[in-house]
Design an enzyme around this catalytic site. Structure first.
Site, short mmCIF file in Angstrom:
data_model
loop_
_atom_site.label_atom_id
_atom_site.label_comp_id
_atom_site.label_asym_id
_atom_site.label_seq_id
_atom_site.Cartn_x
_atom_site.Cartn_y
_atom_site.Cartn_z
CG HIS A 72 -1.69 1.20 1.48
ND1 HIS A 72 -1.32 2.12 2.44
CD2 HIS A 72 -2.81 1.69 0.90
CE1 HIS A 72 -2.19 3.11 2.45
NE2 HIS A 72 -3.11 2.89 1.54
CD GLU A 75 -2.48 2.65 -3.66
OE1 GLU A 75 -2.98 3.80 -3.62
OE2 GLU A 75 -2.87 1.71 -2.93
CG HIS A 76 -0.26 6.04 -0.59
ND1 HIS A 76 -0.74 7.00 0.26
CD2 HIS A 76 -1.26 5.13 -0.72
CE1 HIS A 76 -1.97 6.69 0.64
NE2 HIS A 76 -2.29 5.54 0.07
CD GLU A 147 -4.54 5.42 3.97
OE1 GLU A 147 -5.02 4.41 3.43
OE2 GLU A 147 -3.60 6.07 3.47
#
Length: 432
Positions: A72, A75-76, A147
């Site tokens: 993840h 991906e960012h 987040e």
């Protein structure tokens, strides 16, 4: 000299649609579904690498264990470049871009009504051009910390991941896709480059394009770009999945949060070998069962709704991936214990009484209708195609399975999978 890509065609007689398939010299699978009556085009570029792929063996025998949440995080970070942010470049072309990470894969996508091929070039290039520094990694750690904190206040997220933590002893599906604060702090530029180099190889990726496209032109365009890129040999030997016991880790988990009404999910664990992967057949049969027992057209649903044991948040689903499969049923309720009792009782009663033919036909027609209706949505088709591709299934196979499945097959699935003792109840109560 450029060679013409070899193209295969897959025709679906029910929906009268054709998917065109090709493969680049370095192994990228390309699929195009032309939809001439659509103004919007949609492309999704995905890698067979998700949050559960944090433990693996390379071809030289070296075993790697990387921090939770790194897929993840990667991906960012791929959207950030030395000279700016890729989202702005897509906006300048009039395209809308996004990305997401699941348990099993990571996807980068855009939709556009103009400048499709310019946007496609941008997509195919930025995903393979990582740029990580100590400074931008530290900055991202702070963003993802926030987040993760937000997830802790999301009732649906909390009750769901508490459920997975109760179901699984060691399988990484129990871990938040974004990771934890302590794990995120361990991520470095070198680790990100390592994971990108290992997994972001064309032979471990797929591109799906849909919209008002000429298939041959689109495939040739992609092939010319990807074939010119240099990639080292694919270096992944094995994804290591911890052995998972048949039992659940905990039969009941609970937590309090600032909510006005309790929530409860019942989770039923499927028995799988560590590296096995459920198939589309398992999904179809389970979806039929869940609709038959718990769907809005069932007697149980109306009874639960009339007694205010459920509301519009009630849902049921089956999720699966490498080494895992589980069924989830539940939602908000005034009486969590009573709802769990009614859900378990309904499974037992259906297994005992058997499945009625008229109910079977009703839910089969409903699922077939939903599948056919999905062909009106580019996003639905793209995401469904992707999920099935990584399970080594195909978008067009869904209707064939629904048409051929029998009551006996549903009954077998009910008795062997839903009617078992490997289940967990996840409760979320108001603070007060």
């Amino acid at each position: 000299m450029e060679t013409k890509a070899r193209i295969e065609k897959h025709y679906h007689p029910l929906v009268k649609e054709t998917i065109y398939q090709s493969k680049t010299d370095n192994g990228l699978d390309i699929y195009v579904l032309p939809r001439k009556n659509f103004n919007k085009t949609y492309a999704i570029y995905a890698v067979n690498y998700g949050s559960i792929d944090n433990y693996y063996r390379k071809t030289d025998g070296e075993v790697k264990k990387v921090p939770d949440g790194i897929a993840h995080f990667l991906e960012h970070k791929l959207f950030e470049k030395k000279d700016g942010n890729i989202f702005n470049d897509f906006s300048d072309l009039g395209a809308s871009a996004n990305a997401f990470t699941t348990f099993g894969h990571t996807a980068y996508l855009f939709s556009a009504t103009e400048n499709f091929y310019e946007s496609l070039d941008l997509l195919l290039n930025f995903v393979h051009e990582p740029y990580f520094t100590k400074e931008n990694v530290e900055k991202e750690q702070g963003i993802i910390d926030q987040e993760i904190s937000m997830y802790r206040d999301d009732p649906d997220w909390v009750v769901f991941f508490n459920l997975l933590e109760g179901i699984y002893h060691s399988h990484p599906v129990k871990t938040n896709i974004a990771g934890t604060e302590s794990e995120i702090k361990r991520i470095t530029p070198d680790l990100l480059y390592e994971c990108h180099k290992t997994f972001y190889h064309p032979s471990n990726m797929v591109l799906f394009m849909i919209g008002n496209l000429e298939p041959e032109k689109s495939i040739e365009h992609v092939s010319n770009i990807i074939n010119k890129k240099h990639f080292e040999e694919f270096d992944l030997e094995e994804r290591i999945v911890p052995k998972e016991p048949e039992s659940v880790f905990k039969s009941k988990v609970s937590k309090k949060l600032n909510v006005s009404k309790p929530r409860v999910y019942l989770g039923i664990k499927e028995q799988l070998a560590s590296n096995s992967y459920p198939k589309l057949y398992d999904e179809v049969v389970t979806d039929l069962l869940l609709e038959l027992i718990f769907g809005e057209g069932s007697k149980l649903y109306q009874e639960l709704y009339d007694k205010q044991l459920i509301d519009n948040s009630f849902h049921k689903s089956y999720a699966y991936g490498r080494g895992f499969g589980f069924t989830t049923i539940g939602g908000s309720t005034n009486d969590p214990d009573k709802l769990i009792h009614k859900l378990e009782e309904s499974i037992r009663n259906t297994a005992k009484e058997g499945i009625k033919k008229q109910d079977f036909i009703r839910v089969r027609n409903k699922l077939m209708g939903a599948y056919l209706k999905g062909f009106n949505s580019l996003e639905y088709l793209s995401n469904t195609f992707l999920n099935l591709y990584f399970a080594q299934d195909f978008l067009f196979d869904y209707s064939d399975i629904i048409s051929k499945v029998s009551i006996d097959e549903l009954q077998d699935r009910l008795i062997n999978d839903l009617l078992n003792e490997s289940k967990t109840a996840s409760y979320l109560y108001p603070n007060n």
